[in-house]
Design an enzyme around this catalytic site. Structure first.
Site, mmCIF file in Angstrom:
data_model
loop_
_atom_site.group_PDB
_atom_site.id
_atom_site.type_symbol
_atom_site.label_atom_id
_atom_site.label_comp_id
_atom_site.label_asym_id
_atom_site.label_seq_id
_atom_site.Cartn_x
_atom_site.Cartn_y
_atom_site.Cartn_z
ATOM 1 C CB SER A 51 -36.356 -8.089 27.930
ATOM 2 O OG SER A 51 -37.678 -7.825 28.153
ATOM 3 C CD GLU A 52 -34.426 -5.284 29.114
ATOM 4 O OE1 GLU A 52 -32.869 -5.074 28.262
ATOM 5 O OE2 GLU A 52 -35.359 -5.419 28.518
ATOM 6 C CB THR A 53 -32.353 -9.637 34.854
ATOM 7 O OG1 THR A 53 -33.416 -10.847 34.699
ATOM 8 C CG2 THR A 53 -32.900 -9.044 36.124
#
Length: 106
Positions: free
Chosen positions: A45-47
């Site tokens: 979902s996020e980096t």
């Protein structure tokens, strides 16, 4: 190009639970298209990417990317970034400060 990538499960102390985020410590910013490509390949979902601010101890610029776009704020990837700094990279400080498009946070 070698970039360290940590996958951290925020909000959990157990593997394969919590909210996963990738964290990539950098010494200098890569071009935005490279950051986006890394986030797309991670497919989480996020980096989060962070870079130390020049001449400021324990202060970092922080950016977050989904597989499709950069976002203004991501809580669990921020916590994951702090975990990487304190627990895996051995920062010895009472606090750190992140600067992002959303402003400073400590």
């Amino acid at each position: 190009m070698n970039i360290p990538i940590y996958q951290i499960d925020a909000f959990s102390d157990q593997l394969f639970s919590g909210n996963p985020a990738a964290v990539c410590p950098l010494q200098a910013w890569l071009p935005d298209d490279k950051l986006q490509a890394i986030a797309a390949e991670n497919n989480l979902s996020e980096t989060a990417f962070f870079v130390p601010l020049n001449n400021t101890e324990n202060t970092y610029q922080l950016r977050w990317f989904t597989p499709a776009t950069e976002v203004d704020l991501c809580g669990h990837a921020t916590l994951a970034s702090a975990y990487v700094l304190f627990e895996l990279l051995g920062i010895k400080a009472d606090r750190i400060c992140f600067h992002s498009r959303s402003g400073p946070s400590m």
